[in-house]
Structure formats: C-alpha cells, structure tokens
Scaffold this active site. Structure first.
Site, PDB file in Angstrom:
ATOM      1  N   ASN A   1     -15.824 -76.439 -93.339  1.00 13.79           N
ATOM      2  CA  ASN A   1     -16.445 -75.221 -92.821  1.00 13.79           C
ATOM      3  C   ASN A   1     -16.679 -74.158 -93.896  1.00 13.79           C
ATOM      4  OD1 ASN A   1     -16.792 -72.885 -90.678  1.00 13.79           O
ATOM      5  ND2 ASN A   1     -15.093 -72.294 -92.011  1.00 13.79           N
TER       6      ASN A   1
ATOM      7  N   SER B   1     -26.143 -75.873 -91.283  1.00 13.55           N
ATOM      8  CA  SER B   1     -26.792 -74.646 -90.781  1.00 13.55           C
ATOM      9  C   SER B   1     -28.211 -75.002 -90.361  1.00 13.55           C
ATOM     10  CB  SER B   1     -26.852 -73.600 -91.897  1.00 13.55           C
ATOM     11  OG  SER B   1     -27.718 -72.539 -91.529  1.00 13.55           O
TER      12      SER B   1
ATOM     13  N   ASP C   1      -9.867 -73.217-104.165  1.00 16.95           N
ATOM     14  CA  ASP C   1     -11.336 -73.140-104.179  1.00 16.95           C
ATOM     15  C   ASP C   1     -11.847 -74.565-103.968  1.00 16.95           C
ATOM     16  OD1 ASP C   1     -14.016 -73.079-104.883  1.00 16.95           O
ATOM     17  OD2 ASP C   1     -13.714 -71.755-106.603  1.00 16.95           O
TER      18      ASP C   1
ATOM     19  N   TYR D   1     -29.062 -71.672-100.533  1.00 19.77           N
ATOM     20  CA  TYR D   1     -28.254 -71.931 -99.332  1.00 19.77           C
ATOM     21  C   TYR D   1     -28.891 -73.044 -98.494  1.00 19.77           C
ATOM     22  CZ  TYR D   1     -25.811 -70.909 -94.908  1.00 19.77           C
ATOM     23  OH  TYR D   1     -25.065 -70.998 -93.757  1.00 19.77           O
TER      24      TYR D   1
ATOM     25  N   LYS E   1     -27.329 -76.732 -97.657  1.00 17.03           N
ATOM     26  CA  LYS E   1     -27.027 -77.135 -96.280  1.00 17.03           C
ATOM     27  C   LYS E   1     -27.826 -78.378 -95.873  1.00 17.03           C
ATOM     28  CE  LYS E   1     -23.894 -74.087 -95.125  1.00 17.03           C
ATOM     29  NZ  LYS E   1     -22.538 -74.492 -94.743  1.00 17.03           N
TER      30      LYS E   1
ATOM     31  N   ARG F   1     -11.167 -66.857 -91.619  1.00 17.08           N
ATOM     32  CA  ARG F   1     -11.890 -65.884 -90.780  1.00 17.08           C
ATOM     33  C   ARG F   1     -13.110 -66.577 -90.149  1.00 17.08           C
ATOM     34  NH1 ARG F   1     -15.085 -61.870 -95.104  1.00 17.08           N
ATOM     35  NH2 ARG F   1     -16.898 -63.235 -95.269  1.00 17.08           N
TER      36      ARG F   1
HETATM   37  N1  LIG Z   1     -22.395 -67.121 -89.378  1.00 15.12           N
HETATM   38  C1  LIG Z   1     -23.505 -67.795 -89.196  1.00 15.12           C
HETATM   39  O1  LIG Z   1     -24.456 -67.319 -88.588  1.00 15.12           O
HETATM   40  C2  LIG Z   1     -23.628 -69.202 -89.706  1.00 15.12           C
HETATM   41  C3  LIG Z   1     -24.789 -69.919 -89.361  1.00 15.12           C
HETATM   42  C4  LIG Z   1     -24.936 -71.219 -89.827  1.00 15.12           C
HETATM   43  C5  LIG Z   1     -23.945 -71.799 -90.612  1.00 15.12           C
HETATM   44  N2  LIG Z   1     -22.830 -71.082 -90.923  1.00 15.12           N
HETATM   45  C6  LIG Z   1     -21.817 -71.751 -91.749  1.00 15.12           C
HETATM   46  O2  LIG Z   1     -20.564 -71.708 -91.093  1.00 15.12           O
HETATM   47  C7  LIG Z   1     -19.509 -71.681 -92.058  1.00 15.12           C
HETATM   48  C8  LIG Z   1     -18.587 -70.509 -91.784  1.00 15.12           C
HETATM   49  O3  LIG Z   1     -19.348 -69.316 -91.813  1.00 15.12           O
HETATM   50  P1  LIG Z   1     -18.770 -67.896 -91.398  1.00 15.12           P
HETATM   51  O4  LIG Z   1     -19.931 -67.108 -90.898  1.00 15.12           O
HETATM   52  O5  LIG Z   1     -17.548 -68.044 -90.572  1.00 15.12           O
HETATM   53  O6  LIG Z   1     -18.386 -67.346 -92.881  1.00 15.12           O
HETATM   54  P2  LIG Z   1     -17.279 -66.291 -93.376  1.00 15.12           P
HETATM   55  O7  LIG Z   1     -17.775 -65.762 -94.677  1.00 15.12           O
HETATM   56  O8  LIG Z   1     -16.959 -65.305 -92.288  1.00 15.12           O
HETATM   57  O9  LIG Z   1     -15.999 -67.228 -93.625  1.00 15.12           O
HETATM   58  C9  LIG Z   1     -16.023 -68.205 -94.635  1.00 15.12           C
HETATM   59  C10 LIG Z   1     -14.589 -68.524 -95.066  1.00 15.12           C
HETATM   60  O10 LIG Z   1     -14.670 -69.515 -96.108  1.00 15.12           O
HETATM   61  C11 LIG Z   1     -13.861 -69.100 -97.200  1.00 15.12           C
HETATM   62  N3  LIG Z   1     -14.426 -69.620 -98.446  1.00 15.12           N
HETATM   63  C12 LIG Z   1     -15.611 -69.262 -99.021  1.00 15.12           C
HETATM   64  N4  LIG Z   1     -15.781 -69.927-100.171  1.00 15.12           N
HETATM   65  C13 LIG Z   1     -14.693 -70.717-100.350  1.00 15.12           C
HETATM   66  C14 LIG Z   1     -14.279 -71.631-101.363  1.00 15.12           C
HETATM   67  N5  LIG Z   1     -15.029 -71.845-102.453  1.00 15.12           N
HETATM   68  N6  LIG Z   1     -13.097 -72.277-101.210  1.00 15.12           N
HETATM   69  C15 LIG Z   1     -12.317 -72.048-100.122  1.00 15.12           C
HETATM   70  N7  LIG Z   1     -12.649 -71.172 -99.139  1.00 15.12           N
HETATM   71  C16 LIG Z   1     -13.816 -70.522 -99.249  1.00 15.12           C
HETATM   72  C17 LIG Z   1     -13.881 -67.580 -97.156  1.00 15.12           C
HETATM   73  O11 LIG Z   1     -12.763 -67.009 -97.847  1.00 15.12           O
HETATM   74  C18 LIG Z   1     -13.861 -67.305 -95.639  1.00 15.12           C
HETATM   75  O12 LIG Z   1     -12.541 -67.233 -95.147  1.00 15.12           O
HETATM   76  C19 LIG Z   1     -20.201 -71.612 -93.429  1.00 15.12           C
HETATM   77  O13 LIG Z   1     -20.304 -72.911 -93.985  1.00 15.12           O
HETATM   78  C20 LIG Z   1     -21.585 -71.088 -93.096  1.00 15.12           C
HETATM   79  O14 LIG Z   1     -22.556 -71.454 -94.054  1.00 15.12           O
HETATM   80  C21 LIG Z   1     -22.650 -69.801 -90.497  1.00 15.12           C
END
Ligand SMILES: NC(=O)c1ccc[n+]([C@@H]2O[C@H](COP(=O)([O-])OP(=O)(O)OC[C@H]3O[C@@H](n4cnc5c(N)ncnc54)[C@H](O)[C@@H]3O)[C@@H](O)[C@H]2O)c1
Length: 264
Positions: A88, A140, A61, A153, A157, A14
C-alpha cells in the site's frame, strides 16, 4: 476470515493503509506494518493491539531492497508466519510533464513500483515455504487511465498492474495469488497534499458516483482479496472508483452540463 493469520501492510501508518491494517485485524489477523513514519505506524499498532491482535511495527523505506529483506525476515521471526502482504505504501508528486525532475521521476518509480516488487519478492520467499499467500497491490485509477500532471505516478501505478499480472503467473505454483486494487479519489493526507482546492472540488464529480471514496471502502475489498475465499482470483485489477474508469470522458461532459444547468 483471517483468524490465526499474519498480514503485513506497507504504509500502514495513516490513510488507506491504516484502514486496511485495522480491517484485517478485525478479520482476525495479527498485523505487521512497514512505514517510514514510525509515529504513525506505532499509533496504528496501538489500535491493532486494542483489537486484541499481535502487532510488529518496523520503520523502513520500501525502496531499499536490503532493508525490506531484513525487515520481512524479522517480522516472520516475531509473528511466526506470513500469509498476507498488502503493498500500500506510495507517494505522489504532481508536476507538468516538462517540469518533472529526474529525481522526482526516479523516487516515484523506486517507491511505488520497485518497492512493491521488493516487498513481494521478500514476502513470497516466506509464503512459498508454506504453499499459501495472498498479495494485494494498491495501484490507482491513474495507472489505468491517463492522469494529468502525474506522469511519473501514473507510469509507476500502471507498472504495478503489469507486475501484478506477471507475479500472479510466476507465484501461482506456490499457492500465492496476486491482485491489484485501483482506488479512485479517496480523501487522505496524500490527496490533500497533492491536489489544488479546485481539483479537490471538481474531481469527485467526474465519477458516476459523484463523491470521494472512503478508506474503509478500499479496505473491505482488500479484506476479500486477502482472504482464502478469493482462491480462484489472481492477476486481476479491481477499480474501486465510483465508476470513474467506466465513465471516462463522458462524466466530465455530464459534470459540465450539470454545472451549466445549475447556473441557468
Ligand atoms: N488517496 C487516494 O485518493 C488514492 C487514490 C489511488 C491510489 N492511492 C494509493 O493508495 C496508497 C495509500 O495512499 P494514501 O492516500 O493512504 O497515502 P498517505 O500518504 O496518506 O499514506 C501513505 C503511507 O505510506 C508511507 N510511505 C510512503 N513512502 C514510503 C516508503 N518509501 N517506505 C515505507 N513507507 C512509506 C507514508 O509514511 C504513509 O504512512 C498509495 O499507494 C496511493 O498511491 C491513493
């Protein structure tokens, strides 16, 4: 850009990871996904197949090093090679510093930082056999500037950015580049789950470009760093954040002035 290549995207079920998987598939890559959420990963897999690319979906995981090693080997057996890894998958739990539990601290470091290391090590072992690889780590802006109520977090990061530099030096002789991308606020389920309504309203106003980023705006930078065209770039961190890091505290001040002007 990626015709004939295989790209592994962790957390591709996702959000940003799904957009990355689909973008790399549109660039011609066959896609592997590792995600704890099998349903989401399979849904992304169906979209990848719809684009005419091969797909391997694995529920695992990333904080479990034995599972990561076995899964990466299985992916190479299924799809024949591994050219690109996008680290990611990540988790975020917001708590005031004095209330962070040891379990919450450990879990965020285990998934965001150690998971990135385990996946990179397993993927690099395969990439090194063919002398080519691209690793893109999703960090991030919370790893670049001090976040509030996000110490675990932010530390994880920041660690990913340090790991990016170290891995870039260690893996260059194998033809593997390693770079990081630090997104600013992007509207995904992770963010909607972690932020208060007030933070969701105000936070995007603190960048020079006063809005949330989109998942596609992250995915297209990944596509470039994942491609052969980025061959002379390694060990860097690219903020894709609407100018949030560049602005620092100044944009908070500008936001206050805008608000005051609107009220007067
Ligand atoms: N959304 C933001 O604003 C934002 C900003 C900066 C960085 N990020 C980074 O971008 C990345 C994606 O974020 P997102 O917003 O799409 O998150 P999200 O929660 O929508 O999706 C994360 C996905 O990673 C999977 N996941 C989580 N832990 C896991 C594990 N231990 N093993 C395997 N899969 C795992 C989840 O099931 C999910 O499908 C992350 O690393 C997040 O820290 C997001």
């Amino acid at each position: 850009m990626l015709e004939g290549q295989v790209a592994l995207v962790t957390g591709g079920g996702r959000g940003i990871g799904k957009a990355i998987a689909l973008r790399l598939a549109r660039e011609g890559a066959d896609i592997a996904i590792i995600d704890m959420n099998r349903e989401g990963a399979e849904a992304t897999g169906r979209d990848v197949s719809g684009l005419g690319r091969r797909i391997a979906v694995h529920q695992a995981d990333i904080s479990d090093p034995a599972a990561v090693q076995a899964t990466v080997r299985a992916i190479v057996t299924e799809l024949g090679r591994l050219d690109v890894l996008v680290n990611n998958a990540g988790i975020e739990k917001r708590s005031p510093f004095l209330e962070i539990s040891a379990d919450d601290w450990k879990r965020q470091i285990d998934v965001n930082l150690s998971g990135t290391f385990y996946c990179t090590q397993a993927a690099a072992a395969e990439m090194s056999k063919r002398g080519y690889g691209r690793v893109v780590n999703i960090s991030s802006v919370a790893g670049v500037i001090g976040p509030i109520d996000l110490a675990a977090y932010g530390a994880s990061k920041a660690g990913v950015i340090g790991l990016t530099r170290a891995a870039a030096l260690d893996l260059a002789d194998f033809g593997i580049t390693v770079n990081a991308i630090s997104p600013g606020p992007v509207e995904t389920e992770l963010m909607l789950g972690a932020w208060t309504a007030e933070a969701l309203r105000e936070r995007p106003q603190h960048g020079a470009i006063a809005r949330f980023g989109t998942v596609d705006e992250i995915a297209q930078v990944v596509a470039f760093l994942a491609s052969p065209d980025s061959a002379f770039i390694t060990g860097i961190n690219v903020s894709v954040d609407g100018g949030a890091v560049a602005a620092g505290a100044y944009m908070v001040e500008k936001y206050r002035r805008r608000k005051a002007a609107a009220g007067s």
